[in-house]
Design a protein around this motif. Structure first.
Motif, short mmCIF file in Angstrom:
data_model
loop_
_atom_site.label_atom_id
_atom_site.label_comp_id
_atom_site.label_asym_id
_atom_site.label_seq_id
_atom_site.Cartn_x
_atom_site.Cartn_y
_atom_site.Cartn_z
N GLN A 157 0.83 -1.20 0.00
CA GLN A 157 0.00 0.00 0.00
C GLN A 157 0.87 1.26 0.00
N LEU A 158 1.91 1.24 0.84
CA LEU A 158 2.79 2.42 0.90
C LEU A 158 3.55 2.60 -0.40
N ASP A 159 3.97 1.49 -1.01
CA ASP A 159 4.69 1.58 -2.28
C ASP A 159 3.79 2.18 -3.36
N ALA A 160 2.52 1.80 -3.36
CA ALA A 160 1.58 2.36 -4.33
C ALA A 160 1.41 3.86 -4.12
N LEU A 161 1.32 4.29 -2.86
CA LEU A 161 1.21 5.72 -2.57
C LEU A 161 2.46 6.47 -3.02
N PHE A 162 3.63 5.85 -2.80
CA PHE A 162 4.89 6.48 -3.22
C PHE A 162 4.89 6.67 -4.73
N HIS A 163 4.52 5.62 -5.47
CA HIS A 163 4.53 5.70 -6.93
C HIS A 163 3.46 6.65 -7.46
N ALA A 164 2.41 6.87 -6.69
CA ALA A 164 1.36 7.81 -7.09
C ALA A 164 1.74 9.25 -6.75
N GLY A 165 2.87 9.44 -6.05
CA GLY A 165 3.33 10.78 -5.72
C GLY A 165 2.58 11.42 -4.57
N ILE A 166 2.10 10.62 -3.64
CA ILE A 166 1.29 11.12 -2.53
C ILE A 166 2.14 11.62 -1.36
N PHE A 167 3.35 11.08 -1.20
CA PHE A 167 4.18 11.43 -0.05
C PHE A 167 4.75 12.84 -0.18
N PRO A 168 5.03 13.49 0.97
CA PRO A 168 5.75 14.77 0.93
C PRO A 168 7.11 14.57 0.26
N SER A 169 7.63 15.61 -0.32
CA SER A 169 8.87 15.48 -1.10
C SER A 169 10.03 14.94 -0.27
N GLU A 170 10.11 15.32 1.02
CA GLU A 170 11.21 14.83 1.86
C GLU A 170 11.14 13.30 2.00
N MET A 171 9.93 12.80 2.22
CA MET A 171 9.76 11.35 2.39
C MET A 171 10.02 10.65 1.06
N SER A 172 9.56 11.23 -0.03
CA SER A 172 9.80 10.63 -1.34
C SER A 172 11.29 10.53 -1.64
N GLU A 173 12.04 11.56 -1.24
CA GLU A 173 13.49 11.54 -1.47
C GLU A 173 14.16 10.43 -0.67
N VAL A 174 13.75 10.25 0.57
CA VAL A 174 14.31 9.18 1.42
C VAL A 174 13.99 7.81 0.80
N ILE A 175 12.73 7.63 0.43
CA ILE A 175 12.32 6.34 -0.15
C ILE A 175 13.06 6.08 -1.45
N GLN A 176 13.14 7.10 -2.31
CA GLN A 176 13.81 6.91 -3.60
C GLN A 176 15.29 6.60 -3.41
N SER A 177 15.92 7.22 -2.41
CA SER A 177 17.34 6.93 -2.18
C SER A 177 17.55 5.47 -1.77
N ILE A 178 16.62 4.93 -1.00
CA ILE A 178 16.71 3.53 -0.60
C ILE A 178 16.45 2.62 -1.80
N LYS A 179 15.45 2.98 -2.63
CA LYS A 179 15.16 2.20 -3.82
C LYS A 179 16.36 2.21 -4.77
N ASP A 180 17.02 3.35 -4.88
CA ASP A 180 18.21 3.44 -5.73
C ASP A 180 19.36 2.63 -5.18
N LYS A 181 19.51 2.65 -3.86
CA LYS A 181 20.61 1.93 -3.20
C LYS A 181 20.42 0.41 -3.35
N TYR A 182 19.17 -0.06 -3.28
CA TYR A 182 18.87 -1.49 -3.37
C TYR A 182 17.84 -1.74 -4.47
#
Length: 96
Positions: A67-92
């Motif tokens: 559910q959280l991944d779907a919200l992330f991909h839909a662009g629902i998270f605040p930009s700071e949280m999106s940046e943190v999540i994207q950095s982890i996705k990029d790292k792994y």
């Protein structure tokens, strides 16, 4: 398998070759495979019906992570949280 019904109504299965006959209590009643399956399906239905609506819903909802991944991909998270999540996705990254 050969099936037996205990006095309490539980179904037990034993090997057809007779190797487990010594384990069958004398007060167990032989039943057909069809009867054993019907009793099993009835038991499963009773157990399902005993669940609360919340338990039934919980079993069918996607995981919180999905559910959280779907919200992330839909662009629902605040930009700071999106940046943190994207950095982890990029790292792994996923290995597809």
């Amino acid at each position: 398998m050969k099936h037996y019904l205990s006095p309490e109504g539980s179904v037990f299965a034993y090997e057809l070759d007779g190797s487990q006959d010594h384990l069958i209590p004398s007060n167990y009643t032989p039943i057909t495979t069809e009867d054993a399956l019907n009793r099993s399906m009835s038991f499963q239905e009773e157990m399902f019906n005993a669940l609360t609506y919340a338990q039934k819903r919980q079993a069918e909802y996607p995981s919180v992570g999905d559910q959280l991944d779907a919200l992330f991909h839909a662009g629902i998270f605040p930009s700071e949280m999106s940046e943190v999540i994207q950095s982890i996705k990029d790292k792994y990254p996923k290995h597809v």
